[in-house]
Design a protein around this motif. Structure first.
Motif, PDB file in Angstrom:
ATOM      1  N   ILE A  85      18.768  57.304 -55.771  1.00  0.00           N
ATOM      2  CA  ILE A  85      19.572  58.018 -54.779  1.00  0.00           C
ATOM      3  C   ILE A  85      19.651  59.494 -55.148  1.00  0.00           C
ATOM      4  N   ARG A  86      19.860  59.792 -56.418  1.00  0.00           N
ATOM      5  CA  ARG A  86      19.928  61.179 -56.885  1.00  0.00           C
ATOM      6  C   ARG A  86      18.619  61.913 -56.612  1.00  0.00           C
ATOM      7  N   THR A  87      17.502  61.247 -56.871  1.00  0.00           N
ATOM      8  CA  THR A  87      16.193  61.852 -56.608  1.00  0.00           C
ATOM      9  C   THR A  87      16.021  62.143 -55.124  1.00  0.00           C
ATOM     10  N   LEU A  88      16.421  61.207 -54.267  1.00  0.00           N
ATOM     11  CA  LEU A  88      16.344  61.443 -52.825  1.00  0.00           C
ATOM     12  C   LEU A  88      17.126  62.692 -52.431  1.00  0.00           C
ATOM     13  N   ILE A  89      18.313  62.834 -52.975  1.00  0.00           N
ATOM     14  CA  ILE A  89      19.164  63.972 -52.641  1.00  0.00           C
ATOM     15  C   ILE A  89      18.578  65.270 -53.178  1.00  0.00           C
ATOM     16  N   GLU A  90      18.095  65.249 -54.413  1.00  0.00           N
ATOM     17  CA  GLU A  90      17.577  66.469 -55.027  1.00  0.00           C
ATOM     18  C   GLU A  90      16.266  66.932 -54.405  1.00  0.00           C
ATOM     19  N   GLU A  91      15.457  65.984 -53.920  1.00  0.00           N
ATOM     20  CA  GLU A  91      14.122  66.345 -53.438  1.00  0.00           C
ATOM     21  C   GLU A  91      14.021  66.471 -51.925  1.00  0.00           C
ATOM     22  N   ASN A  92      15.105  66.170 -51.201  1.00  0.00           N
ATOM     23  CA  ASN A  92      15.040  66.195 -49.740  1.00  0.00           C
ATOM     24  C   ASN A  92      16.267  66.865 -49.141  1.00  0.00           C
ATOM     25  N   LEU A  97      16.283  63.687 -44.602  1.00  0.00           N
ATOM     26  CA  LEU A  97      16.748  62.310 -44.784  1.00  0.00           C
ATOM     27  C   LEU A  97      17.195  61.720 -43.453  1.00  0.00           C
ATOM     28  N   ARG A  98      17.900  62.515 -42.651  1.00  0.00           N
ATOM     29  CA  ARG A  98      18.327  62.037 -41.327  1.00  0.00           C
ATOM     30  C   ARG A  98      17.113  61.709 -40.458  1.00  0.00           C
ATOM     31  N   ASN A  99      16.115  62.579 -40.480  1.00  0.00           N
ATOM     32  CA  ASN A  99      14.908  62.348 -39.686  1.00  0.00           C
ATOM     33  C   ASN A  99      14.169  61.088 -40.143  1.00  0.00           C
ATOM     34  N   GLU A 100      14.083  60.894 -41.446  1.00  0.00           N
ATOM     35  CA  GLU A 100      13.416  59.703 -41.971  1.00  0.00           C
ATOM     36  C   GLU A 100      14.179  58.444 -41.577  1.00  0.00           C
ATOM     37  N   LEU A 101      15.501  58.506 -41.628  1.00  0.00           N
ATOM     38  CA  LEU A 101      16.326  57.370 -41.220  1.00  0.00           C
ATOM     39  C   LEU A 101      16.079  57.047 -39.746  1.00  0.00           C
ATOM     40  N   ALA A 102      15.994  58.063 -38.910  1.00  0.00           N
ATOM     41  CA  ALA A 102      15.725  57.855 -37.482  1.00  0.00           C
ATOM     42  C   ALA A 102      14.336  57.255 -37.274  1.00  0.00           C
ATOM     43  N   ALA A 103      13.335  57.739 -38.016  1.00  0.00           N
ATOM     44  CA  ALA A 103      11.968  57.226 -37.882  1.00  0.00           C
ATOM     45  C   ALA A 103      11.895  55.759 -38.298  1.00  0.00           C
ATOM     46  N   ILE A 104      12.577  55.413 -39.368  1.00  0.00           N
ATOM     47  CA  ILE A 104      12.595  54.019 -39.840  1.00  0.00           C
ATOM     48  C   ILE A 104      13.247  53.127 -38.788  1.00  0.00           C
ATOM     49  N   THR A 105      14.378  53.579 -38.269  1.00  0.00           N
ATOM     50  CA  THR A 105      15.096  52.796 -37.268  1.00  0.00           C
ATOM     51  C   THR A 105      14.230  52.601 -36.024  1.00  0.00           C
ATOM     52  N   GLU A 106      13.540  53.645 -35.619  1.00  0.00           N
ATOM     53  CA  GLU A 106      12.658  53.565 -34.447  1.00  0.00           C
ATOM     54  C   GLU A 106      11.525  52.562 -34.675  1.00  0.00           C
ATOM     55  N   GLU A 107      10.943  52.599 -35.862  1.00  0.00           N
ATOM     56  CA  GLU A 107       9.849  51.675 -36.164  1.00  0.00           C
ATOM     57  C   GLU A 107      10.336  50.226 -36.156  1.00  0.00           C
ATOM     58  N   ILE A 108      11.500  49.977 -36.720  1.00  0.00           N
ATOM     59  CA  ILE A 108      12.062  48.622 -36.721  1.00  0.00           C
ATOM     60  C   ILE A 108      12.357  48.172 -35.297  1.00  0.00           C
ATOM     61  N   LYS A 158      20.635  55.784 -46.509  1.00  0.00           N
ATOM     62  CA  LYS A 158      22.039  55.760 -46.069  1.00  0.00           C
ATOM     63  C   LYS A 158      22.964  56.084 -47.234  1.00  0.00           C
ATOM     64  N   HIS A 159      22.703  55.480 -48.395  1.00  0.00           N
ATOM     65  CA  HIS A 159      23.522  55.785 -49.575  1.00  0.00           C
ATOM     66  C   HIS A 159      23.407  57.263 -49.932  1.00  0.00           C
ATOM     67  N   ALA A 160      22.186  57.792 -49.902  1.00  0.00           N
ATOM     68  CA  ALA A 160      21.979  59.198 -50.241  1.00  0.00           C
ATOM     69  C   ALA A 160      22.751  60.096 -49.287  1.00  0.00           C
ATOM     70  N   LEU A 161      22.702  59.806 -48.002  1.00  0.00           N
ATOM     71  CA  LEU A 161      23.434  60.625 -47.037  1.00  0.00           C
ATOM     72  C   LEU A 161      24.947  60.515 -47.237  1.00  0.00           C
ATOM     73  N   GLU A 162      25.422  59.317 -47.575  1.00  0.00           N
ATOM     74  CA  GLU A 162      26.852  59.125 -47.829  1.00  0.00           C
ATOM     75  C   GLU A 162      27.320  59.938 -49.036  1.00  0.00           C
ATOM     76  N   LEU A 163      26.450  60.082 -50.030  1.00  0.00           N
ATOM     77  CA  LEU A 163      26.822  60.764 -51.269  1.00  0.00           C
ATOM     78  C   LEU A 163      26.357  62.221 -51.329  1.00  0.00           C
ATOM     79  N   TYR A 164      25.630  62.668 -50.324  1.00  0.00           N
ATOM     80  CA  TYR A 164      24.999  63.985 -50.348  1.00  0.00           C
ATOM     81  C   TYR A 164      26.008  65.105 -50.650  1.00  0.00           C
ATOM     82  N   SER A 165      27.094  65.139 -49.920  1.00  0.00           N
ATOM     83  CA  SER A 165      28.099  66.203 -50.112  1.00  0.00           C
ATOM     84  C   SER A 165      28.712  66.145 -51.502  1.00  0.00           C
TER      85      SER A 165
END
Length: 183
Positions: A85-92, A97-108, A158-165
């Motif tokens: 989760i920390r790596t996701l936050i630091e590198e994106n 992250l929001r766009n990737e979440l939307a793309a994943i949801t769309e694909e599902i 989702k966890h990364a976005l919840e903890l981002y701030s």
């Protein structure tokens, strides 16, 4: 061990130190394993493996699990989760992250509509349908694998976005402390 396997181990052994090989094996464990098993996989002496595993336990990277009279080791999965989760936050950036979440949801959602199912488990159950051709079975198996990966990625994002701030605030606090120390 076959000759080609030994050659692979030898080239691996030549390119990494014993400690690096032990760590590489330990970090990829999917289930608790004994010193003997890890030693064999890392191609290292039992005593070296035991010492390195103890060091990894002391550093909090591994956990010791008692299984009867045998001690086994496994990664600290909680620590690995938070590192990911920390790596996701630091590198994106947050927007990525929001766009990737939307793309994943769309694909599902596309898979749900295509196969008229709600979950990958329902799609998996459809594999037992005797009317499916082998190509369709392979396609569905592939979709199931991608779907499962997407769900795992979605959960982490989702966890990364919840903890981002919170992570940003902690990072700023560390920077402020460092700035005060240097001034």
């Amino acid at each position: 061990m076959s000759e080609s396997s030994r050659d692979g181990v030898q080239s691996w052994a030549e390119s990494m130190s014993a400690q690096d090989r032990i760590r590489a094996v330990a970090e990829t464990l999917r289930e608790p394993r004994s010193v003997n098993w890890i030693s064999e996989q890392a191609d290292t002496a039992w005593s070296t493996t035991n010492e390195e595993l103890q060091a990894l336990v002391d550093q909090g990277q591994l956990r010791r699990v008692e299984a009867g009279e045998t001690t086994r080791y496994q990664p600290d999965y909680t620590r690995l989760l938070f590192e990911e989760i920390r790596t996701l936050i630091e590198e994106n950036p947050r927007e990525e992250l929001r766009n990737e979440l939307a793309a994943i949801t769309e694909e599902i959602e596309e898979w749900q509509a295509t196969y008229d199912v709600e979950t990958w488990e329902e799609l998996e159950q459809s594999l037992a349908d005797g009317d499916l051709a082998s190509a369709e079975l392979r396609e569905r198996r592939d979709v199931i694998a991608f779907w499962r990966e997407n769900e795992e990625d979605r959960r982490l994002i989702k966890h990364a976005l919840e903890l981002y701030s919170d992570v940003e605030a902690a990072r700023e606090q560390m920077t402020d402390v460092a700035d005060r120390e240097t001034n």
